[in-house]
Scaffold this motif. Structure first.
Motif, PDB file in Angstrom:
ATOM      1  N   PHE A 227      -4.671  -2.187  14.649  1.00 56.67           N
ATOM      2  CA  PHE A 227      -5.914  -1.648  14.121  1.00 56.67           C
ATOM      3  C   PHE A 227      -6.756  -1.096  15.269  1.00 56.67           C
ATOM      4  O   PHE A 227      -6.725  -1.639  16.373  1.00 56.67           O
ATOM      5  N   PRO A 228      -7.527  -0.005  14.990  1.00 61.85           N
ATOM      6  CA  PRO A 228      -8.289   0.645  16.069  1.00 61.85           C
ATOM      7  C   PRO A 228      -9.253  -0.306  16.768  1.00 61.85           C
ATOM      8  O   PRO A 228      -9.588  -0.111  17.936  1.00 61.85           O
ATOM      9  N   THR A 229      -9.689  -1.339  16.096  1.00 58.70           N
ATOM     10  CA  THR A 229     -10.671  -2.258  16.679  1.00 58.70           C
ATOM     11  C   THR A 229     -10.035  -3.242  17.645  1.00 58.70           C
ATOM     12  O   THR A 229     -10.722  -3.900  18.418  1.00 58.70           O
TER      13      THR A 229
ATOM     14  N   GLU B 106       5.382  -2.169  10.516  1.00 61.47           N
ATOM     15  CA  GLU B 106       3.959  -1.849  10.278  1.00 61.47           C
ATOM     16  C   GLU B 106       3.305  -2.826   9.317  1.00 61.47           C
ATOM     17  O   GLU B 106       2.078  -2.975   9.295  1.00 61.47           O
TER      18      GLU B 106
ATOM     19  N   LEU C 148      -0.797  -5.706   8.714  1.00 64.80           N
ATOM     20  CA  LEU C 148      -1.511  -5.506   7.448  1.00 64.80           C
ATOM     21  C   LEU C 148      -1.670  -6.799   6.681  1.00 64.80           C
ATOM     22  O   LEU C 148      -2.675  -7.013   6.000  1.00 64.80           O
TER      23      LEU C 148
ATOM     24  N   LYS D  88      -0.521   6.112  10.572  1.00 67.20           N
ATOM     25  CA  LYS D  88      -1.784   6.635  10.069  1.00 67.20           C
ATOM     26  C   LYS D  88      -2.014   6.218   8.626  1.00 67.20           C
ATOM     27  O   LYS D  88      -3.089   5.768   8.259  1.00 67.20           O
ATOM     28  N   GLU D  89      -0.965   6.325   7.812  1.00 66.37           N
ATOM     29  CA  GLU D  89      -1.108   5.981   6.399  1.00 66.37           C
ATOM     30  C   GLU D  89      -1.453   4.519   6.194  1.00 66.37           C
ATOM     31  O   GLU D  89      -1.955   4.131   5.147  1.00 66.37           O
ATOM     32  N   ASN D  90      -1.139   3.711   7.195  1.00 63.55           N
ATOM     33  CA  ASN D  90      -1.432   2.290   7.064  1.00 63.55           C
ATOM     34  C   ASN D  90      -2.637   1.857   7.897  1.00 63.55           C
ATOM     35  O   ASN D  90      -2.859   0.668   8.104  1.00 63.55           O
ATOM     36  N   GLY D  91      -3.374   2.854   8.364  1.00 66.23           N
ATOM     37  CA  GLY D  91      -4.606   2.556   9.085  1.00 66.23           C
ATOM     38  C   GLY D  91      -4.405   2.008  10.487  1.00 66.23           C
ATOM     39  O   GLY D  91      -5.303   1.389  11.055  1.00 66.23           O
ATOM     40  N   LEU D  92      -3.214   2.244  11.057  1.00 67.82           N
ATOM     41  CA  LEU D  92      -2.946   1.745  12.403  1.00 67.82           C
ATOM     42  C   LEU D  92      -2.999   2.902  13.404  1.00 67.82           C
ATOM     43  O   LEU D  92      -2.809   4.057  13.040  1.00 67.82           O
ATOM     44  N   VAL D  93      -3.289   2.578  14.659  1.00 67.55           N
ATOM     45  CA  VAL D  93      -3.281   3.605  15.707  1.00 67.55           C
ATOM     46  C   VAL D  93      -2.471   3.112  16.898  1.00 67.55           C
ATOM     47  O   VAL D  93      -2.217   1.914  17.046  1.00 67.55           O
TER      48      VAL D  93
END
Lengths: 208, 412
Positions: A101-103, A143, A147, A165-170
């Motif tokens: 996750f981006p955070t 991935e 999640l 991207k579709e799973n909100g990961l970077v």
């Protein structure tokens, strides 16, 4: 003369590998995508082609069951076979990355849990950075792990980044660029030098 | 269908193959003047922690005795032989040729496999000379030929060629290991980019990148190698390797030798010529060797030497053709009835004294052994019968029996 036994991994790179062989003038009449034959021969009867599972390919070549093999650099790094790694075949290009996750910040502290198909690559990478990790070995759909909270980050190969991207990961960090390589059994290189050199020069002619 | 288990006994077959292989190796080593020695099964752990060798300490099988001292099960043979010599001689008194066939014990960290393996090898303690080095390499090749391999390739390299390059560039130990790994994998693709991370001049990088492919016919390879030579020592090394090759040609081994300058020190202690042997259809080297002129120095002695060792299990696996003959029948099967036990034992012993293989059984248990025998004897109270092929003859005394045996042999 003996056949040169070539191992190709079923899966991601097999189509591109077959295309390369065709361009190099090696045609396998028995080959079509629906065929379930595991052993096929080229028209000139000089190359015997076997299809094996990606994770097993390096074993086939290291033990000499196959003389040469086409396999991704990621698998070579993970399995560390004692073979020659002679040619970069320039296809199957992608990256091994740390994603999450981006955070999520990667820094030292409590051990980070990492889900991956590549525990060895993961450990080597984080060891070099001095970051403690706990790896969880998974065999697919990596991935999914962050999640549902199985792991904090993942180490996996990324080609386009769409799944991430579709799973909100970077991508948090890049570990290494990879591509398909030609690996050669060391004994075969000694006893079938001429055949292997011929084979390599055919491939190189296409690559250049 | 009832199968003769004994005739197909895999344990016996395997051992026969093992024994025959060892015998062939022994015979060949002896013809080059080597004498057999043995080293202890238990070695001091400290012996190995003191020496720079390729044996990973974690791979050794350790044993702690009552006093708390740590021993290891013999993980290697070259080190203890050298240590033993060094204890007795500060320098080489004269040329010494030893060979050994012994088990070594290592637990591989990566692979599940047998801990125990037999090594057969030679150690030739002598000053460096092209004749001596070529003779040892020729012996290695000769041994593989004796074992029945047809496609034998010996790759020859030299520890100092790569070492000279290492001396010219400034890398820490971990980077040198990585560089070695890339050269050993002939990974030219990554070799250049790896070296460019460091402050190394481009011509040196170009030279090092060439090393892995300095492989093939020795004359042709050395010509290519001359182009990247940086020091006088490298030129001398190439001269030396060519000299060894010229002598190997005299042994008739022209087609078995390739030069591989990318072959680098796989054992920490090799100092000069190094080599490894491959045979058809087997994925790993079946023998490895090299000259180790400075191992003795680790024990305070000056003992230059060259040697090699074969992994016997690898040789057995590589010998795909089942050259083992069918089990030979035993000589004599002796059947007796219970009352004649004493007489049958006497006869059996007399025959064994004369080197016949004898199996004896009471008549009613005859079926417990199904091996074929050349001759059969039946000892009963009524009569003694000697049976050979389809002929039956009765006999009264041991002398008569021996005559019958000799007669039958003559007829064979």
């Amino acid at each position: 003369m003996d056949y040169l036994t070539l191992a190709i991994a079923t899966g991601r790179t097999s189509k591109q590998a077959m295309k390369l062989l065709e361009q190099a003038g090696l045609n396998f009449p028995d080959y079509n995508n629906k065929s379930r034959k595991l052993v096929i021969y080229d028209e000139t009867k000089t190359v015997k082609l076997i299809f094996v599972k990606t994770a097993d390919l390096t074993t086939y070549v290291e033990k000499g069951a196959a003389d040469v093999g086409i396999i991704g650099k990621d698998t070579i790094m993970e399995e560390q076979p004692d073979v020659y790694e002679l040619v970069d075949l320039n296809f199957g290009k992608c990256q091994v990355v740390v994603a999450g996750f981006p955070t999520r910040k990667i820094r030292n502290g409590a051990p980070i849990t990492v889900a991956t198909k590549y525990p060895l690559i993961t450990k080597a990478f984080f060891d070099r950075k001095g970051i403690r990790v706990e790896t969880i070995k998974l065999n697919g759909s990596i991935e999914l792990a962050p999640l549902i909270g199985l792991s904090e980050v993942i180490v996996d190969i990324v080609e386009t980044g769409t799944t991430l991207k579709e799973n909100g990961l970077v991508v948090l960090d890049k570990i290494v660029d990879i591509s398909a390589r030609l690996i050669v059994n060391k004994a075969s290189f000694a006893t079938k030098t001429y055949q292997i050199e011929q084979f390599i020069s055919k491939l190189k002619a296409v690559l250049e | 269908m009832y199968n003769d288990y004994r005739m197909n006994d895999q344990n016996v077959k395997d051992y026969q193959k093992y024994e025959r292989t060892i015998k062939t190796i022994n015979k060949r080593f002896k013809t080059y003047g080597y004498e057999r020695i043995k080293t202890p099964m238990f070695e001091q752990y400290d012996l190995y922690s003191q020496v720079k060798s390729s044996i990973n300490k974690r791979e050794m099988i350790k044993i702690i005795d009552r006093t708390g001292d740590v021993s290891v099960l013999r993980p290697d043979i070259t080190v203890p032989i050298t240590k033993q010599l060094a204890d007795n001689y500060p320098e080489l008194p004269n040329d010494l040729r030893y060979y050994y066939v012994q088990d070594v014990f290592r637990q591989s960290l990566l692979e599940e496999g047998s801990i125990e393996g037999t090594q057969a090898g030679v150690e030739y303690f002598c000053e460096t000379s092209a004749e001596a080095d070529a003779e040892v390499i020729a012996l290695a090749c000769h041994t593989l030929k004796d074992l029945g391999f047809s496609d034998i390739k010996l790759e020859i390299g030299h520890a100092s060629f790569f070492h000279e390059f290492i001396r010219m560039i400034d890398l820490d130990a971990a980077d040198v290991e990585q560089l070695k790994g890339l050269i050993q994998a002939k990974n030219i693709v990554e070799l250049g980019p790896f070296l460019r991370q460091f402050n190394i001049t481009e011509d040196i990088i170009e030279a090092i990148v060439t090393i892995p492919m300095l492989y093939g016919n020795p004359v042709e390879v050395s010509e290519r190698a001359r182009k990247i030579v940086q020091t006088e020592k490298m030129d001398e090394t190439l001269d030396y390797l060519l000299e060894v090759y010229e002598i190997l040609k005299l042994y008739g081994l022209e087609n078995n030798i390739v030069l591989d300058l990318g072959l680098i020190n796989h054992m920490g202690y090799y100092s000069d010529v190094i080599f490894q042997g491959f045979v058809e259809k087997f994925g790993k080297p079946v023998l490895m060797g090299g000259r180790y002129n400075h191992l003795g120095n680790e024990f305070g002695a000056d003992l230059p030497a060259i040697g090699f060792a074969c992994e016997v299990e690898s040789l057995l696996n590589a010998l795909t053709t089942d050259t083992v003959s069918p089990r030979t029948p035993i000589d004599i099967k002796l059947l007796y009835d219970e009352e004649n036990l004493k007489e049958s034992i006497l006869i059996a012993n007399e025959l064994r004294e004369r080197n016949y293989t004898v199996l004896s059984y009471p008549v009613e248990k005859a079926s417990s052994n199904v091996q074929n025998s050349i001759y059969q004897l039946l000892i009963t109270s009524k009569e003694n019968i000697f049976k050979y092929r389809d002929e039956q003859t009765s006999f009264q005394s041991l002398n008569e029996l021996l005559k019958l045996l000799n007669g039958a042999k003559g007829a064979m």
